[in-house]
Design a protein around this motif. Structure first.
Motif, PDB file in Angstrom:
ATOM      1  N   PHE A  59       0.830  -1.201   0.000  1.00  0.00           N
ATOM      2  CA  PHE A  59       0.000   0.000   0.000  1.00  0.00           C
ATOM      3  C   PHE A  59       0.869   1.256   0.000  1.00  0.00           C
ATOM      4  O   PHE A  59       0.664   2.159  -0.802  1.00  0.00           O
ATOM      5  N   ALA A  60       1.827   1.301   0.893  1.00  0.00           N
ATOM      6  CA  ALA A  60       2.688   2.484   0.975  1.00  0.00           C
ATOM      7  C   ALA A  60       4.085   2.061   1.397  1.00  0.00           C
ATOM      8  O   ALA A  60       4.251   1.202   2.258  1.00  0.00           O
ATOM      9  N   PRO A  61       5.123   2.645   0.788  1.00  0.00           N
ATOM     10  CA  PRO A  61       6.496   2.230   1.072  1.00  0.00           C
ATOM     11  C   PRO A  61       7.014   2.731   2.419  1.00  0.00           C
ATOM     12  O   PRO A  61       8.069   2.290   2.868  1.00  0.00           O
TER      13      PRO A  61
ATOM     14  N   THR B 195      18.447  -2.177   7.063  1.00  0.00           N
ATOM     15  CA  THR B 195      18.378  -0.744   6.828  1.00  0.00           C
ATOM     16  C   THR B 195      17.293  -0.512   5.777  1.00  0.00           C
ATOM     17  O   THR B 195      17.588  -0.268   4.607  1.00  0.00           O
ATOM     18  N   ALA B 196      16.045  -0.633   6.178  1.00  0.00           N
ATOM     19  CA  ALA B 196      14.951  -0.529   5.204  1.00  0.00           C
ATOM     20  C   ALA B 196      13.673  -0.174   5.928  1.00  0.00           C
ATOM     21  O   ALA B 196      13.489  -0.536   7.097  1.00  0.00           O
ATOM     22  N   TRP B 197      12.785   0.563   5.228  1.00  0.00           N
ATOM     23  CA  TRP B 197      11.494   0.888   5.828  1.00  0.00           C
ATOM     24  C   TRP B 197      10.595  -0.336   5.748  1.00  0.00           C
ATOM     25  O   TRP B 197      10.679  -1.149   4.829  1.00  0.00           O
ATOM     26  N   MET B 198       9.672  -0.412   6.719  1.00  0.00           N
ATOM     27  CA  MET B 198       8.635  -1.440   6.664  1.00  0.00           C
ATOM     28  C   MET B 198       7.554  -0.966   5.692  1.00  0.00           C
ATOM     29  O   MET B 198       7.106   0.176   5.755  1.00  0.00           O
ATOM     30  N   VAL B 199       7.159  -1.846   4.784  1.00  0.00           N
ATOM     31  CA  VAL B 199       6.179  -1.494   3.754  1.00  0.00           C
ATOM     32  C   VAL B 199       4.790  -1.934   4.207  1.00  0.00           C
ATOM     33  O   VAL B 199       4.605  -3.093   4.612  1.00  0.00           O
ATOM     34  N   GLU B 200       3.828  -1.022   4.143  1.00  0.00           N
ATOM     35  CA  GLU B 200       2.481  -1.396   4.573  1.00  0.00           C
ATOM     36  C   GLU B 200       1.788  -2.228   3.494  1.00  0.00           C
ATOM     37  O   GLU B 200       1.769  -1.860   2.319  1.00  0.00           O
ATOM     38  N   HIS B 201       1.241  -3.384   3.917  1.00  0.00           N
ATOM     39  CA  HIS B 201       0.407  -4.211   3.040  1.00  0.00           C
ATOM     40  C   HIS B 201      -0.979  -4.202   3.648  1.00  0.00           C
ATOM     41  O   HIS B 201      -1.244  -4.930   4.595  1.00  0.00           O
ATOM     42  N   ARG B 202      -1.859  -3.364   3.109  1.00  0.00           N
ATOM     43  CA  ARG B 202      -3.150  -3.174   3.755  1.00  0.00           C
ATOM     44  C   ARG B 202      -4.065  -4.365   3.536  1.00  0.00           C
ATOM     45  O   ARG B 202      -4.864  -4.700   4.389  1.00  0.00           O
ATOM     46  N   LEU B 203      -3.927  -5.038   2.379  1.00  0.00           N
ATOM     47  CA  LEU B 203      -4.805  -6.184   2.093  1.00  0.00           C
ATOM     48  C   LEU B 203      -4.683  -7.254   3.167  1.00  0.00           C
ATOM     49  O   LEU B 203      -5.642  -7.940   3.482  1.00  0.00           O
ATOM     50  N   VAL B 204      -3.486  -7.414   3.724  1.00  0.00           N
ATOM     51  CA  VAL B 204      -3.308  -8.451   4.741  1.00  0.00           C
ATOM     52  C   VAL B 204      -3.052  -7.836   6.119  1.00  0.00           C
ATOM     53  O   VAL B 204      -2.692  -8.542   7.060  1.00  0.00           O
TER      54      VAL B 204
ATOM     55  N   GLY C  68       1.865   2.475  -3.224  1.00  0.00           N
ATOM     56  CA  GLY C  68       2.176   1.160  -3.774  1.00  0.00           C
ATOM     57  C   GLY C  68       0.960   0.771  -4.606  1.00  0.00           C
ATOM     58  O   GLY C  68      -0.013   1.528  -4.664  1.00  0.00           O
ATOM     59  N   VAL C  69       1.009  -0.392  -5.242  1.00  0.00           N
ATOM     60  CA  VAL C  69      -0.115  -0.776  -6.119  1.00  0.00           C
ATOM     61  C   VAL C  69      -1.457  -0.815  -5.391  1.00  0.00           C
ATOM     62  O   VAL C  69      -2.483  -0.448  -5.949  1.00  0.00           O
ATOM     63  N   GLU C  70      -1.436  -1.241  -4.113  1.00  0.00           N
ATOM     64  CA  GLU C  70      -2.712  -1.335  -3.390  1.00  0.00           C
ATOM     65  C   GLU C  70      -3.343   0.046  -3.225  1.00  0.00           C
ATOM     66  O   GLU C  70      -4.568   0.203  -3.248  1.00  0.00           O
ATOM     67  N   ARG C  71      -2.505   1.062  -3.042  1.00  0.00           N
ATOM     68  CA  ARG C  71      -3.025   2.412  -2.844  1.00  0.00           C
ATOM     69  C   ARG C  71      -3.574   2.974  -4.161  1.00  0.00           C
ATOM     70  O   ARG C  71      -4.587   3.663  -4.174  1.00  0.00           O
ATOM     71  N   VAL C  72      -2.893   2.671  -5.267  1.00  0.00           N
ATOM     72  CA  VAL C  72      -3.399   3.094  -6.579  1.00  0.00           C
ATOM     73  C   VAL C  72      -4.742   2.403  -6.846  1.00  0.00           C
ATOM     74  O   VAL C  72      -5.687   3.016  -7.349  1.00  0.00           O
ATOM     75  N   ALA C  73      -4.835   1.129  -6.446  1.00  0.00           N
ATOM     76  CA  ALA C  73      -6.101   0.400  -6.624  1.00  0.00           C
ATOM     77  C   ALA C  73      -7.213   1.067  -5.822  1.00  0.00           C
ATOM     78  O   ALA C  73      -8.351   1.167  -6.286  1.00  0.00           O
TER      79      ALA C  73
END
Ligand SMILES: [Zn+2]
Ligand SMILES: [Zn+2]
Length: 722
Positions: A425-427, A444-453, A486-491
């Motif tokens: 959903f968002a990086p 050394t990385a951001w946690m990416v939100e996956h809203r679907l799950v 991310g793709v989920e947010r565009v959707a």
């Protein structure tokens, strides 16, 4: 007494000497099982002169081989390939050999394996875990370990289901026969251009000697039909063909296309196979029975009995480069295999790698061009949307011209594709109150939100956590906001703007199995999807005639990061995704959202000036001494203890070799300074093409004492610079 020198399936050791038991024979290439300390280990009988010809061990210290396995010996050309790969990529030969004899695939084919499948009976006691497990298993079958992994439960849960009668045992034999492809089953009608190209490829197969052919055709030109004619020629000659694909997700549609052409599916090879499928495929490949093998890069090292042709499809794809274990590039190793075996290698692509075009220019590869789309379809029109002039609404990602174009397609009942190479959903998730950014504890990385799950996930190590309600830093409530799309947010935006549109999100999260990929293709072909929103997974392979609009949501994404191939990769990716538009009779349109429409890569895309782009890119690389005109290698030292890693890196830095033309950068913390809980330091070597990088590195690392807690990863010709 007969002795045998054996290369074992371990990265830790070089070849060892054994005694061949009385009455047995173990000629070169024999697959054997040997004692190693208290263990039994597989291996292959090898030439004494290889690997620097270590001194033989005295007869009195030899142990007997346990077994000479009843499978065809590993042939000399493949033994040479193992040596070459080990030497070139500075990898232990035993680690390369493991790709020839993966897992227990070479074990006795006649010994049946027990798998389990659902009986349809429900156990008397249903726990939530059992319900989920049975649902996930569905109609599939597999060994206990495989079903446990599939259902994401412990093996004890699976065994419990077996005892309760919900799963039953099935005996599977690994030597079930392979169907024979029929080259005359359904030959396609080819255009004159296609027929001419196919003729050249057929001749190359008939000549049966080493040659590399670059099959260079615009998207939709029917490259697959053309190289299938070469495969038909190999089948007619009784030889095997290997087709390498860059993604497992492409395997399933490819199997279907092959079945339509040859009357039966080829043999697949990838990490998604069950143990029984893997064992069966390995034996069919080694016996020569599997005539056509379609697989991921690991299929390259299998012991084909009578290989006549290798095809590397989408040959420009960087996913052919393996990024852990043996860091090899499957396209380059495929060419080497062709040279050792004396057979033609076809590299097929609409957007060849600059490396491949340079080989054409140097006269080493034959260039076969398919300039037109098949069936009179025209190439799509490309236009840039300047995001500085036409910005999306606040908190939205689609600019007005793209929204209008989508509305137009929906009105006409045509399909659209929105491309954004970012899963989830968002990086980034950020605290509005204190500015805290949620980072992976291991990387050394951001946690990416996956809203679907409903999860935050690290795309580097796989760490997941539920999205926190409170800021972990200032404990403010509801202060966390998602940043970027991310793709989920565009959707989500598409759903908001077009509530009636039917959408499909295509990423490795939604298309995680060949079955899911097939489901997606059926839905799009059946007209059940209006707008596809996808990552690079949708940029290639698919052929949807009713898809007429492609929107590139953020064309600048790939240009960040300063990778030497950033422009080339952006060009390839956008050209590939653009190629999904207008493949039927209706013309296609491609809209590219960018903040830098004046960048050379964007203007070349819009102008359709591929040759101009490649010429400018080649000149820039030449100037910088970058590949293919110069070479890089990366040494990454890692340890859980930052001081250990830093210490080794510094000692390496102090002993760095000096040579004409060689530049060494670092040691410095790697851009990805921590990965999976290990601290990483990097040294980067840059040298002219002719420089002996491997020899230099070999001497260099031998001058250092390596503490047990430090690990070294060597990447020759790296594609990733993190
Ligand atoms: Zn906060
Ligand atoms: Zn991580």
């Amino acid at each position: 007494m007969t002795r045998a020198r054996v290369l074992l399936l371990t990265a830790a050791l070089g070849p060892l000497d054994y005694r061949v038991p009385h009455g047995s024979e173990a000629p070169l290439g024999s697959v054997v099982v040997a004692p190693l300390g208290p263990r039994r280990m597989g291996g292959v009988v090898w030439e004494e002169a290889s690997f620097g010809a270590p001194d033989p061990v005295g007869d009195n210290r030899l142990r007997n081989l346990y077994e000479i396995v009843d499978v065809p010996p590993i042939r000399a050309p493949l033994r040479r390939l193992v040596e070459w790969t080990s030497d070139y990529y500075l990898a232990p030969p035993g680690a390369v050999l493991r790709m020839v004899l993966p897992g227990a695939a070479f074990a006795d084919a006649r010994r049946p394996i027990v798998e389990y499948r659902a009986t349809g009976e429900l156990p008397a006691r249903m726990t939530p875990q059992r319900i989920v497990a049975l649902e996930r298993i569905g109609a599939r079958q597999g060994m206990v370990r495989e079903l446990a992994a599939l259902a994401e439960v412990s093996e004890a849960v699976i065994r419990g289901l077996v005892q309760a009668g919900a799963l039953e045992a099935v005996e599977v034999s690994a030597d079930a026969p392979c169907p024979e492809p029929d080259p005359a089953f359904a030959p396609p009608g080819l255009s004159d251009e296609q027929a001419a190209a196919a003729g050249q490829l057929r001749d190359a197969v008939a000549a049966a000697r080493f040659e590399t052919l670059l099959l260079d055709g615009v998207t939709g030109s029917g490259k697959t039909e053309v190289y299938m004619e070469a495969i038909a020629a190999a089948v007619e000659a009784g030889k095997q063909t290997l087709v390498l694909l860059p993604e497992i997700a492409l395997t399933e549609p490819m199997l279907t296309r092959f079945a339509a052409r040859f009357g039966c599916e080829p043999v697949p090879w990838h990490s998604g196979l069950r143990s029984t499928e893997r064992r069966r495929a390995w034996h069919a490949i080694a016996s020569g029975e599997a005539k056509i093998v379609v697989g991921a890069r690991s299929a390259l090292f299998l012991p084909y009995a009578d290989l006549g042709l290798i095809v590397v499809d989408e040959a420009h794809e960087t996913s052919f480069k393996q990024e852990d274990g043996v860091h090899y590039h499957a396209r380059d190793v495929a060419v080497m295999r062709g040279s050792f075996e004396g057979l033609p290698v076809i590299l097929a692509s609409a957007t060849p790698a600059l490396e491949s075009l340079a080989q054409v220019e140097a006269g080493r590869y034959r260039h076969i061009v398919l300039p037109a789309r098949y069936g009179g379809a025209t190439l799509p029109d490309l236009a840039a949307i300047d995001m500085r002039r036409d910005p999306p609404d606040r908190g939205r990602w689609l600019a007005p011209p793209l929204v209008d174009a989508l509305a137009g397609r929906l009105g006409k009942g045509e399909q659209s594709l929105l491309f954004l190479n970012r899963r989830g959903f968002a990086p980034l998730t950020l605290c509005r109150t204190c500015g805290h950014r949620i980072q992976c504890p291991n990387c050394t990385a951001w946690m990416v939100e996956h809203r679907l799950v409903h999860r935050l996930a690290c795309h580097h190590c796989g760490h997941v956590m539920p999205p926190p309600r409170l800021c972990p830093e200032c404990e403010d409530e509801d202060s966390l906001v998602a940043c970027g799309p991310g793709v989920e947010r565009v959707a989500d935006e598409v759903k908001l703007r077009f509530p009636d549109a039917r959408t499909a999100i295509v990423t490795s999260d939604t298309l995680w199995s060949p079955a899911k990929a097939a489901e997606f293709v059926d839905a799009v072909e059946g007209g059940l999807v209006d707008i596809i929103i996808g990552t690079q997974l949708v940029t290639k392979g698919y052929h949807f005639p009713n898809l007429t609009l492609v929107g590139v949501v953020d064309a600048d994404l790939g240009l960040d990061g300063g990778d030497l191939r950033a422009s080339e990769r952006t060009f390839q990716q956008i050209a590939q995704v653009a190629g999904r538009a207008g493949r039927g009779v209706k013309p296609g349109e491609v809209l590219i959202q960018t903040r830098v429409p004046e960048a050379p890569v964007m203007s070349a895309l819009v102008a359709g000036d591929r040759d101009g782009f490649y010429a400018a890119e080649a000149a820039a690389r030449k100037q910088a001494g970058a590949p293919p005109y110069g070479r890089f290698a990366a040494l990454v030292i890692s340890s859980e203890d930052i001081e250990v890693a830093r210490g080794v890196a510094q000692r390496l830095g102090q002993k760095a070799p000096a040579a004409d033309g060689l530049a060494i950068y670092g040691p410095a913390p790697a851009p990805l300074a921590m990965l999976r809980g290990r601290h990483r330091f990097r040294l980067l070597l840059h040298a002219p093409r002719s420089f002996d990088l491997q020899g230099t590195i070999r001497d260099w690392i031998a001058r250092i004492d390596w503490p047990a807690k430090a690990r070294l990863a060597i990447d020759v010709d790296p594609y990733s610079f993190v």
